[in-house]
Design a protein around this motif. Structure first.
Motif, PDB file in Angstrom:
ATOM      1  N   ARG A  56      21.488  -6.414  10.212  1.00  0.00           N
ATOM      2  CA  ARG A  56      20.112  -6.143   9.789  1.00  0.00           C
ATOM      3  C   ARG A  56      19.837  -4.647   9.727  1.00  0.00           C
ATOM      4  O   ARG A  56      19.062  -4.185   8.879  1.00  0.00           O
ATOM      5  CB  ARG A  56      19.126  -6.841  10.733  1.00  0.00           C
ATOM      6  CG  ARG A  56      19.117  -8.361  10.568  1.00  0.00           C
ATOM      7  CD  ARG A  56      17.982  -9.005  11.343  1.00  0.00           C
ATOM      8  NE  ARG A  56      18.176  -8.918  12.787  1.00  0.00           N
ATOM      9  CZ  ARG A  56      18.918  -9.769  13.484  1.00  0.00           C
ATOM     10  NH1 ARG A  56      19.565 -10.756  12.888  1.00  0.00           N
ATOM     11  NH2 ARG A  56      19.028  -9.649  14.798  1.00  0.00           N
ATOM     12  N   TYR A  57      20.439  -3.883  10.628  1.00  0.00           N
ATOM     13  CA  TYR A  57      20.316  -2.413  10.603  1.00  0.00           C
ATOM     14  C   TYR A  57      20.779  -1.866   9.255  1.00  0.00           C
ATOM     15  O   TYR A  57      20.093  -1.053   8.614  1.00  0.00           O
ATOM     16  CB  TYR A  57      21.122  -1.846  11.767  1.00  0.00           C
ATOM     17  CG  TYR A  57      21.613  -0.421  11.639  1.00  0.00           C
ATOM     18  CD1 TYR A  57      20.770   0.662  11.838  1.00  0.00           C
ATOM     19  CD2 TYR A  57      22.962  -0.172  11.347  1.00  0.00           C
ATOM     20  CE1 TYR A  57      21.248   1.970  11.741  1.00  0.00           C
ATOM     21  CE2 TYR A  57      23.438   1.119  11.263  1.00  0.00           C
ATOM     22  CZ  TYR A  57      22.583   2.191  11.455  1.00  0.00           C
ATOM     23  OH  TYR A  57      23.068   3.481  11.366  1.00  0.00           O
ATOM     24  N   PRO A  66      24.216  -7.496   0.838  1.00  0.00           N
ATOM     25  CA  PRO A  66      24.737  -8.353   1.915  1.00  0.00           C
ATOM     26  C   PRO A  66      26.223  -8.160   2.173  1.00  0.00           C
ATOM     27  O   PRO A  66      26.653  -8.103   3.336  1.00  0.00           O
ATOM     28  CB  PRO A  66      24.433  -9.770   1.398  1.00  0.00           C
ATOM     29  CG  PRO A  66      23.228  -9.590   0.538  1.00  0.00           C
ATOM     30  CD  PRO A  66      23.412  -8.270  -0.140  1.00  0.00           C
ATOM     31  N   LEU A  67      27.026  -8.044   1.124  1.00  0.00           N
ATOM     32  CA  LEU A  67      28.467  -7.872   1.296  1.00  0.00           C
ATOM     33  C   LEU A  67      28.790  -6.532   1.942  1.00  0.00           C
ATOM     34  O   LEU A  67      29.607  -6.451   2.876  1.00  0.00           O
ATOM     35  CB  LEU A  67      29.181  -7.994  -0.053  1.00  0.00           C
ATOM     36  CG  LEU A  67      30.716  -7.909  -0.004  1.00  0.00           C
ATOM     37  CD1 LEU A  67      31.271  -9.038   0.867  1.00  0.00           C
ATOM     38  CD2 LEU A  67      31.292  -7.972  -1.414  1.00  0.00           C
ATOM     39  N   LYS A  68      28.149  -5.468   1.479  1.00  0.00           N
ATOM     40  CA  LYS A  68      28.404  -4.134   2.039  1.00  0.00           C
ATOM     41  C   LYS A  68      27.923  -4.061   3.486  1.00  0.00           C
ATOM     42  O   LYS A  68      28.589  -3.456   4.342  1.00  0.00           O
ATOM     43  CB  LYS A  68      27.718  -3.057   1.203  1.00  0.00           C
ATOM     44  CG  LYS A  68      28.040  -1.632   1.652  1.00  0.00           C
ATOM     45  CD  LYS A  68      27.437  -0.587   0.724  1.00  0.00           C
ATOM     46  CE  LYS A  68      27.807   0.824   1.169  1.00  0.00           C
ATOM     47  NZ  LYS A  68      27.237   1.856   0.260  1.00  0.00           N
ATOM     48  N   ALA A  69      26.780  -4.663   3.773  1.00  0.00           N
ATOM     49  CA  ALA A  69      26.254  -4.659   5.142  1.00  0.00           C
ATOM     50  C   ALA A  69      27.192  -5.396   6.081  1.00  0.00           C
ATOM     51  O   ALA A  69      27.415  -4.979   7.230  1.00  0.00           O
ATOM     52  CB  ALA A  69      24.863  -5.279   5.176  1.00  0.00           C
ATOM     53  N   ALA A  70      27.773  -6.509   5.611  1.00  0.00           N
ATOM     54  CA  ALA A  70      28.719  -7.264   6.436  1.00  0.00           C
ATOM     55  C   ALA A  70      29.971  -6.433   6.722  1.00  0.00           C
ATOM     56  O   ALA A  70      30.469  -6.407   7.858  1.00  0.00           O
ATOM     57  CB  ALA A  70      29.092  -8.564   5.738  1.00  0.00           C
TER      58      ALA A  70
END
Length: 293
Positions: A56-57, A66-70
């Motif tokens: 979430r950060y 979403p993919l990059k954050a994961a």
């Protein structure tokens, strides 16, 4: 908002810590980096709340897909494991390349008779500075969490004894405040973390990475009470065996009423912390809901 009171300790038993130190005396840290990245971090991301919090950060604070954050969440956990391994490698006698940007600011204050305050955060590897740089002109005092494992505290004491650093554990009866006051009145240096609330529930709220966040009031109250100069010091991992220490003077108007001085100093600190976090976003190691969202 979730309680920000920090109660964390270094993971593992004393036996595990001693075993890790013995292993690091014999093998390259990179072998443990790989082991952790392949076998430990995937389990942590699935089984612990920190994975979702860091995801979430990256999504909310940096607007990553979403993919990059994961992916960045995985990298963040890998880098945190490397920082922990590096700390134990230092206990084992391993050396790292340490560079300093802005050392002249520290040296200038260290040469004065007055004490001063350093503010740190849970980014990078702040302990690396204490293990590698000696406080020559005056004693350095580091405010630390009192509930850490004995094996970690004993190794810290051994390392800090060689660099003229004294730890001041936060006490439930607040007696550490008297030790802090005496150290600063004696012209010594005090280091305090300024991004986690422990020992007091008083806070200041500042805009940080696009949203309001709470920071402990104590690190801004102590220097303004005595009119002391303040530095922000962040130690970031910049290569496999290298760290860079960033030393930045913080400014606040000492002619203002004291409450306004604290707010002025808090704004200066948060601005510098945001600069560092934007530069090294995967080295943010606060695994709790930091923002009021």
């Amino acid at each position: 908002m979730a309680d920000k009171q920090w109660e964390g300790t270094t993971y593992g038993s004393s036996w595990m810590h001693r075993t890790l130190i013995r292993i690091l005396r014999l093998c390259d840290v990179r072998l443990l980096y790989v082991f952790s990245a392949v076998f430990v971090i995937p389990v942590c991301l699935v089984g612990r709340p920190g994975g979702g919090i860091i995801y979430r950060y990256f999504r909310q604070r940096f607007n990553y897909s979403p993919l990059k954050a994961a992916w960045k969440s995985y990298v963040n956990h890998c880098q945190f494991s490397e920082v922990v391994i590096d700390r134990f490698a230092m206990y084992a006698g391993k050396n790292f390349d340490i560079k300093v940007e802005g050392y002249e600011h520290f040296r200038k204050l260290a040469e004065r008779p007055e004490g001063f305050v350093q503010l740190s955060a849970h980014v990078g590897n702040y302990e690396a500075a204490g293990y590698n740089l000696k406080a020559e002109q005056k004693r350095f005092n580091a405010l630390v969490f009192s509930g850490e494992k004995d094996s970690v505290m004993n190794n810290r004491n051994k390392m800090f004894a060689e660099t003229n650093i004294r730890m001041i554990p936060v006490s439930p009866d607040m007696s550490h405040l008297f030790v802090i006051d005496k150290a600063l009145c004696d012209g010594e240096t005090l280091s305090m973390p300024a991004d986690r609330m422990f020992g007091s529930n008083k806070f200041v709220e500042e805009e940080f990475l696009g949203a309001k966040a709470r920071f402990p009031m104590g690190p801004f109250s102590v220097p303004t009470m005595l009119g002391l100069d303040v530095l922000a010091v962040n130690v970031m991992k910049t290569s496999r065996k290298g760290y860079t220490i960033f030393v930045t003077p913080l400014t606040y108007d000492k002619t203002l009423p004291r409450k306004q001085q604290m707010l002025d100093l808090a704004q200066s600190y948060v601005k510098e912390l945001e600069n560092i976090v934007r530069r090294y976003p995967t080295q943010w190691y606060n695994y709790f809901e930091f923002w009021n969202t």
